[in-house]
Design a protein around this motif. Structure first.
Motif, mmCIF file in Angstrom:
data_model
loop_
_atom_site.group_PDB
_atom_site.id
_atom_site.type_symbol
_atom_site.label_atom_id
_atom_site.label_comp_id
_atom_site.label_asym_id
_atom_site.label_seq_id
_atom_site.Cartn_x
_atom_site.Cartn_y
_atom_site.Cartn_z
ATOM 1 N N HIS A 46 0.834 -1.193 0.000
ATOM 2 C CA HIS A 46 0.000 0.000 0.000
ATOM 3 C C HIS A 46 0.873 1.248 0.000
ATOM 4 C CE1 HIS A 46 -4.116 -1.290 0.068
ATOM 5 N NE2 HIS A 46 -3.629 -2.398 0.596
ATOM 6 N N THR A 47 0.336 2.315 -0.587
ATOM 7 C CA THR A 47 1.094 3.557 -0.741
ATOM 8 C C THR A 47 1.693 4.020 0.579
ATOM 9 O OG1 THR A 47 -0.414 4.138 -2.522
ATOM 10 C CG2 THR A 47 0.914 5.920 -1.620
ATOM 11 N N GLU A 48 0.897 3.952 1.662
ATOM 12 C CA GLU A 48 1.379 4.437 2.965
ATOM 13 C C GLU A 48 2.608 3.643 3.398
ATOM 14 O OE1 GLU A 48 -1.681 3.724 2.234
ATOM 15 O OE2 GLU A 48 -2.850 5.550 2.618
ATOM 16 N N MET A 49 2.566 2.336 3.186
ATOM 17 C CA MET A 49 3.698 1.488 3.588
ATOM 18 C C MET A 49 4.926 1.801 2.737
ATOM 19 S SD MET A 49 1.722 -2.126 4.114
ATOM 20 C CE MET A 49 2.922 -3.030 5.063
ATOM 21 N N TRP A 50 4.702 1.999 1.428
ATOM 22 C CA TRP A 50 5.802 2.306 0.519
ATOM 23 C C TRP A 50 6.454 3.647 0.870
ATOM 24 C CZ3 TRP A 50 9.451 0.754 -2.428
ATOM 25 C CH2 TRP A 50 10.038 1.607 -3.361
ATOM 26 N N GLU A 51 5.612 4.634 1.191
ATOM 27 C CA GLU A 51 6.154 5.973 1.427
ATOM 28 C C GLU A 51 6.703 6.145 2.841
ATOM 29 O OE1 GLU A 51 2.996 8.576 0.174
ATOM 30 O OE2 GLU A 51 3.618 8.429 -1.939
ATOM 31 N N HIS A 52 6.463 5.175 3.714
ATOM 32 C CA HIS A 52 6.940 5.311 5.095
ATOM 33 C C HIS A 52 8.465 5.411 5.108
ATOM 34 C CE1 HIS A 52 7.734 4.613 9.298
ATOM 35 N NE2 HIS A 52 6.458 4.847 9.516
ATOM 36 N N PRO A 53 9.008 6.335 5.935
ATOM 37 C CA PRO A 53 10.463 6.506 5.970
ATOM 38 C C PRO A 53 11.214 5.199 6.249
ATOM 39 C CG PRO A 53 9.393 8.223 7.252
ATOM 40 C CD PRO A 53 8.307 7.296 6.804
ATOM 41 N N ALA A 54 10.605 4.288 7.028
ATOM 42 C CA ALA A 54 11.293 3.029 7.332
ATOM 43 C C ALA A 54 11.507 2.227 6.044
ATOM 44 C CB ALA A 54 10.475 2.210 8.336
ATOM 45 N N THR A 55 10.444 2.130 5.231
ATOM 46 C CA THR A 55 10.556 1.395 3.971
ATOM 47 C C THR A 55 11.539 2.093 3.037
ATOM 48 O OG1 THR A 55 8.277 0.686 4.236
ATOM 49 C CG2 THR A 55 9.216 0.451 2.033
ATOM 50 N N GLN A 56 11.420 3.426 2.950
ATOM 51 C CA GLN A 56 12.318 4.154 2.055
ATOM 52 C C GLN A 56 13.780 3.998 2.476
ATOM 53 O OE1 GLN A 56 11.681 5.560 -0.927
ATOM 54 N NE2 GLN A 56 9.732 4.510 -0.607
ATOM 55 N N ALA A 57 14.023 3.971 3.792
ATOM 56 C CA ALA A 57 15.401 3.783 4.275
ATOM 57 C C ALA A 57 15.894 2.383 3.899
ATOM 58 C CB ALA A 57 15.457 3.985 5.784
ATOM 59 N N ASN A 58 15.016 1.386 4.010
ATOM 60 C CA ASN A 58 15.416 0.022 3.627
ATOM 61 C C ASN A 58 15.749 -0.051 2.138
ATOM 62 O OD1 ASN A 58 15.107 -1.016 6.210
ATOM 63 N ND2 ASN A 58 12.925 -1.456 5.910
ATOM 64 N N THR A 82 -5.961 4.029 -4.727
ATOM 65 C CA THR A 82 -4.956 4.054 -5.785
ATOM 66 C C THR A 82 -3.746 4.856 -5.317
ATOM 67 O OG1 THR A 82 -5.889 6.039 -6.731
ATOM 68 C CG2 THR A 82 -6.644 3.959 -7.665
ATOM 69 N N GLY A 83 -2.608 4.643 -5.973
ATOM 70 C CA GLY A 83 -1.388 5.382 -5.626
ATOM 71 C C GLY A 83 -0.197 4.508 -5.914
ATOM 72 N N PRO A 84 1.040 5.031 -5.681
ATOM 73 C CA PRO A 84 2.211 4.199 -5.916
ATOM 74 C C PRO A 84 2.256 3.020 -4.957
ATOM 75 C CG PRO A 84 2.867 6.368 -5.072
ATOM 76 C CD PRO A 84 1.374 6.381 -5.239
ATOM 77 N N GLY A 85 2.621 1.853 -5.430
ATOM 78 C CA GLY A 85 2.676 0.669 -4.583
ATOM 79 C C GLY A 85 2.297 -0.587 -5.346
ATOM 80 N N ARG A 86 1.799 -0.395 -6.555
ATOM 81 C CA ARG A 86 1.363 -1.534 -7.364
ATOM 82 C C ARG A 86 2.562 -2.270 -7.952
ATOM 83 N NH1 ARG A 86 -3.373 -2.382 -10.857
ATOM 84 N NH2 ARG A 86 -2.202 -2.880 -12.713
ATOM 85 N N LEU A 87 2.470 -3.582 -8.022
ATOM 86 C CA LEU A 87 3.543 -4.346 -8.678
ATOM 87 C C LEU A 87 3.485 -4.047 -10.176
ATOM 88 C CD1 LEU A 87 5.697 -6.551 -7.926
ATOM 89 C CD2 LEU A 87 4.126 -8.190 -8.951
ATOM 90 N N PRO A 88 4.630 -3.669 -10.781
ATOM 91 C CA PRO A 88 4.608 -3.462 -12.236
ATOM 92 C C PRO A 88 4.196 -4.757 -12.941
ATOM 93 C CG PRO A 88 6.665 -2.659 -11.282
ATOM 94 C CD PRO A 88 5.941 -3.406 -10.199
ATOM 95 N N GLU A 89 3.790 -4.642 -14.202
ATOM 96 C CA GLU A 89 3.346 -5.819 -14.931
ATOM 97 C C GLU A 89 4.504 -6.819 -15.086
ATOM 98 O OE1 GLU A 89 0.187 -6.487 -15.498
ATOM 99 O OE2 GLU A 89 -0.059 -4.597 -14.434
#
Ligand code: CTP
Length: 418
Positions: A118-130, A154-161
């Motif tokens: 989910h977008t929130e998880m992707w944008e979280h600083p912890a994920t971004q730092a990883n 909707t938002g960034p976080g979807r697996l590309p095709e």
């Protein structure tokens, strides 16, 4: 090629099945290593049937073959798709609590991860730092796509095709980076790492009065794809975004690029030149207005019934690309432009592009044909890349990301070594 396909536990695990089939169809030997939670989404028999190889996520199965070492050592490429927030975290901290994470520690081949969450998880600083940590170690982390997620959101976080993941992964395998080199040299391994690049994107708006402007049809998609590709290849990226929606640059911002929003050609020129002062590469993908209304009034122009409007007088804007090519704000800087051409009775698209390359003096010029359904606003592009003399150095067609990578390939051939 011998590929290990790691699958972690997200709803997008079903797309790993399609990716597996695609890689097998292209003749690669694929061994699937799911996490325990991936097997709650897709059963082991599906992976086994399609790969023709045993499937386990446990370190304690088949212990005599010391699988977690053997699998990693024997692989030419590791692809993890989807990579959940949890998997990224475990990989970044070097955990080895299942077969997939143990294998990631023993693999010395290129590693590609395709996050999905989910977008929130992707944008979280912890994920971004990883993600930043993994990229520094040479792992190629693909940006998630934007779009419909599991629910209605909707938002960034979807697996590309799967096709896109396969293409990027095989590309990475073909040219490196190799984590072994990154691990032993302890430095980022993307082929643009340590490089500072400025990319302009979008279309400028020239004010006629406070509410009206002269604009153009550029969507900014090619420029954003260029910035994203540079970021994925390890560069420090500044995107000068002319009139782009925040959503169009959200994933790029989340991946650590700096985005400077501008409106007019004059603002774009200032922002690009400021970034160019310390950049190794400048790519002018923005559609910059050649002319602006002279002295736009501060008050709205009113309609006077029965009286023809005053003509709009235009004055020329500076050509940012030609200036950069002429002045070279930094020694050895590579300057790249785009030429959107339609072709006419005086010459073809390529002839116009070649003439423009010579006129503007940029090191590389990506020439693309535009017109109804071509170039502007579409998701694909066709370009011919010419050098300063107008000679063709490469061609590329496909998604704007494919074109972006082809352009960076051409840039890396001429950018001076650090
Ligand atoms: N460009 C620029 N500054 C301008 C106009 C264009 O930096 N004032 C850059 C664009 O970003 C692009 C390249 O120049 O990289 C080509 O732009 P284009 O509009 O196709 O070329 P023009 O010089 O405007 O030529 P023409 O419109 O006659 O085709």
């Amino acid at each position: 090629m011998r590929i290990l396909l790691g699958v972690s536990g997200g709803i997008a695990a079903y797309k790993a099945v399609l990716l597996l089939r695609l890689l097998r169809e292209q003749g690669h030997a694929v061994r699937v290593i799911p996490t325990a939670s991936a097997l709650r989404f897709v059963g082991a028999p599906t992976f086994e049937a399609l790969s023709g190889e045993p499937v386990t996520g446990e370190v304690f199965d088949d212990v005599s073959r010391v699988q977690h070492v053997a699998l990693g050592q024997g692989a030419d490429l590791v692809v993890v798709a989807p990579a959940t927030a949890d998997l990224l975290s475990r990989a970044a901290t070097g955990r080895a609590d299942d077969l997939l994470t143990s294998t990631l520690l023993t693999a010395r081949c290129p590693v590609v991860m395709a996050p999905a969450m989910h977008t929130e998880m992707w944008e979280h600083p912890a994920t971004q730092a990883n993600v930043a940590t993994l990229r520094e170690r040479g792992v190629h982390v693909i940006e998630p796509a934007s779009g419909r997620l599991t629910g209605a959101d909707t938002g960034p976080g979807r697996l590309p095709e799967p096709e896109e993941i396969a293409r990027i992964a095989l590309d990475v395998a073909a040219r490196g980076p190799h984590t072994s080199a990154a691990v032993s040299a302890m430095k980022p391994a993307g082929d643009l790492s340590g490089r500072r690049v400025v990319v302009s994107a979008g279309g400028t708006r020239e004010a006629i009065d406070p509410v009206r402007f002269i604009g153009n049809r550029s969507s900014g998609k090619q420029g954003v794809a260029l910035a994203q590709a540079a970021r994925d290849r390890g560069a420090d990226v500044v995107l000068v975004a002319a009139n782009l929606e925040a959503a169009a640059t959200a994933a790029l911002r989340a991946s650590g690029a700096k985005v400077v929003d501008v409106e007019s050609a004059a603002q774009l020129r200032d922002a690009v030149r400021q970034g160019a002062a310390s950049a190794d590469v400048v790519v002018m993908a923005a559609a910059v207005a050649d002319f602006r209304p002279a002295g736009a009034p501060e008050a709205k122009i009113k309609k006077v019934p029965g009286r023809a409007p005053a003509p709009i007088e235009l004055v020329e804007n500076p050509d940012v690309l030609a200036e950069l090519a002429r002045e070279r704000l930094r020694p050895g800087q590579v300057v790249v432009g785009f030429a959107a051409e339609t072709g006419d009775e005086t010459g073809s698209v390529l002839e116009h592009g070649r003439a423009k390359a010579r006129r503007k003096g940029a090191d590389l010029l990506a020439v693309n044909a535009v017109g109804p359904g071509r170039g502007f606003g579409t998701d694909t592009n066709d370009v011919t890349i010419v050098d300063r003399a107008g000679d063709v150095v490469a061609t590329a067609h496909g998604t704007k990301r494919v074109v972006a990578d082809a352009l960076w390939d051409a840039v890396t051939k001429i950018v001076p070594a650090i």
